[in-house]
Design an enzyme around this catalytic site. Structure first.
Site, mmCIF file in Angstrom:
data_model
loop_
_atom_site.group_PDB
_atom_site.id
_atom_site.type_symbol
_atom_site.label_atom_id
_atom_site.label_comp_id
_atom_site.label_asym_id
_atom_site.label_seq_id
_atom_site.Cartn_x
_atom_site.Cartn_y
_atom_site.Cartn_z
ATOM 1 N N THR A 142 43.144 42.406 35.526
ATOM 2 C CA THR A 142 42.194 42.775 36.588
ATOM 3 C C THR A 142 40.922 41.945 36.512
ATOM 4 O O THR A 142 40.294 41.680 37.548
ATOM 5 C CB THR A 142 41.852 44.272 36.533
ATOM 6 O OG1 THR A 142 41.205 44.592 35.300
ATOM 7 C CG2 THR A 142 43.101 45.123 36.688
ATOM 8 N N MET A 195 38.477 43.678 40.642
ATOM 9 C CA MET A 195 39.248 44.577 41.519
ATOM 10 C C MET A 195 40.307 45.317 40.696
ATOM 11 O O MET A 195 41.516 45.176 40.914
ATOM 12 C CB MET A 195 39.871 43.759 42.648
ATOM 13 C CG MET A 195 38.844 43.069 43.516
ATOM 14 S SD MET A 195 37.908 44.245 44.528
ATOM 15 C CE MET A 195 39.041 44.408 45.897
ATOM 16 N N HIS A 196 39.835 46.145 39.791
ATOM 17 C CA HIS A 196 40.739 46.823 38.862
ATOM 18 C C HIS A 196 41.766 47.685 39.608
ATOM 19 O O HIS A 196 42.977 47.451 39.527
ATOM 20 C CB HIS A 196 39.938 47.714 37.912
ATOM 21 C CG HIS A 196 38.878 47.023 37.138
ATOM 22 N ND1 HIS A 196 39.150 46.056 36.200
ATOM 23 C CD2 HIS A 196 37.525 47.163 37.154
ATOM 24 C CE1 HIS A 196 38.011 45.632 35.665
ATOM 25 N NE2 HIS A 196 37.019 46.285 36.230
ATOM 26 N N ASP A 197 41.285 48.698 40.309
ATOM 27 C CA ASP A 197 42.187 49.684 40.907
ATOM 28 C C ASP A 197 43.006 49.144 42.075
ATOM 29 O O ASP A 197 44.191 49.482 42.209
ATOM 30 C CB ASP A 197 41.394 50.923 41.323
ATOM 31 C CG ASP A 197 40.773 51.622 40.129
ATOM 32 O OD1 ASP A 197 41.229 51.377 38.988
ATOM 33 O OD2 ASP A 197 39.825 52.406 40.314
ATOM 34 N N TYR A 208 28.444 43.524 37.473
ATOM 35 C CA TYR A 208 29.255 42.462 36.867
ATOM 36 C C TYR A 208 28.444 41.187 36.656
ATOM 37 O O TYR A 208 28.690 40.445 35.706
ATOM 38 C CB TYR A 208 30.494 42.207 37.727
ATOM 39 C CG TYR A 208 31.543 43.262 37.493
ATOM 40 C CD1 TYR A 208 32.586 43.053 36.596
ATOM 41 C CD2 TYR A 208 31.470 44.497 38.124
ATOM 42 C CE1 TYR A 208 33.527 44.028 36.351
ATOM 43 C CE2 TYR A 208 32.402 45.492 37.880
ATOM 44 C CZ TYR A 208 33.429 45.249 36.985
ATOM 45 O OH TYR A 208 34.339 46.230 36.731
#
Length: 315
Positions: free
Chosen positions: A197, A243-245, A232
């Site tokens: 991610t 954009m982890h999720d 960040y």
């Protein structure tokens, strides 16, 4: 949606990137969202549940009939932790937000997970983008659930470094005991961790592309990601947020966007500097059987192309 759409439950703690992930799900006809289940995490349960209702209001026609279930308001054993520095006090730091489309049902999220899986054995995928408390509770209440779910796709953990601590990713550390229950349950499991991610960074150009179509969902997502990017820049020196999720939802939609490796994974629950670490046996040195497929590579440009195109479909 089509007759062949994959039935999914979206479980998470919205949160900026959970909201973006869920909008991607609603914009994708390959997925049929059976329900939203909320947990503690980025903000408290009252806020994550409110925010889930807001995402439903932004989600277009595919979100209109989707029910909402509130779940765990705290980890199994640890004290709750929230992430206001990353997601703001509300979890959705944007100005032009609609009122929640609906309030939660009375049934607990864990009971909803069990009921739906038993009604459609082998068919339902849970896409989890927060601490795994709801799923762990469901597995403890109904151990047969592990054999009834098609799959769990979880955004959490890492094959390497952490982000909440040097060793632990935030979703894993927030409830490591729940993560250990899930990884030890035998449920078919895919892990989308920081090692992939953090390669998907929503810099200014990618955020501008979300705003370009002029739709409300894209504009709200762009505003949320601009807020998110500030953390960040300060923490990591990056030009945007990770954009982890959304990558976990993309993994359910397009698993070919990622490279996968089956391996044994355990979760460190002991107090100390490694608590919450996902211990990934990349080289099979333990000889233990694999209990997860772990993402080890990602085509970031293709992911962003999918994400941008899909969000443009929403109102």
């Amino acid at each position: 949606m089509t007759a062949s759409s994959l039935p999914v439950i979206l479980d998470g703690d919205p949160g900026v990137d959970d909201a973006a992930a869920w909008l991607l799900a609603f914009a994708s006809p390959e997925l049929r969202v059976l329900g939203l289940t909320t947990t503690h995490g980025n903000v408290g349960l009252d806020r994550t549940t409110h925010n889930a209702g807001v995402v439903l209001a932004l989600g277009g026609e595919a979100a209109r009939g989707v029910p909402l279930y509130a779940g765990a308001d705290r980890p199994l054993l640890r004290a709750p932790e929230e992430a206001h520095a990353v997601h703001g006090q509300s979890g959705l730091p944007a100005r032009d937000l609609p009122a929640p489309l609906r309030t939660p049902e009375t049934e607990h999220a864990a009971l909803f997970l069990i009921r739906v899986a038993r009604a459609a054995p082998g068919e339902v995928t849970v896409i989890a983008t927060g601490p795994l408390t709801n799923l762990a509770l469901a597995l403890r209440l109904a151990p047969d659930l592990a054999g009834l779910l098609r799959e769990v796709v979880w955004m959490g953990g890492s094959t390497g470094q952490g982000n909440r601590t040097p060793a632990a990713e935030a979703n894993a550390l927030t409830d490591p005991h729940a993560a250990a229950v899930v990884f030890g349950s035998g449920v078919p499991l895919r892990m989308v961790g920081l090692n992939v991610t953090m390669q998907c960074i929503a810099g200014p150009g990618r955020v501008a592309a979300l705003r370009a179509p002029g739709n409300r969902a894209g504009a709200v997502t762009a505003e949320l990601l601009e807020f998110y990017a500030d953390f960040y820049r300060r923490r990591y020196g990056l030009d945007g947020g990770a954009m982890h999720d959304p990558l976990a939802v993309a993994a359910a939609l397009r698993p070919d966007l990622l490279t996968w490796q089956a391996m044994p994974v355990t979760v460190d629950t002991a107090e100390g500097p490694n608590q919450g670490r996902t211990v990934c046996d990349l080289y099979g040195v333990t000889g233990a059987p694999a209990n997860a497929r772990v993402a080890v590579g990602v085509d970031a440009p293709a992911f962003f192309g999918l994400f941008t195109e899909r969000l443009a479909r929403l109102p």
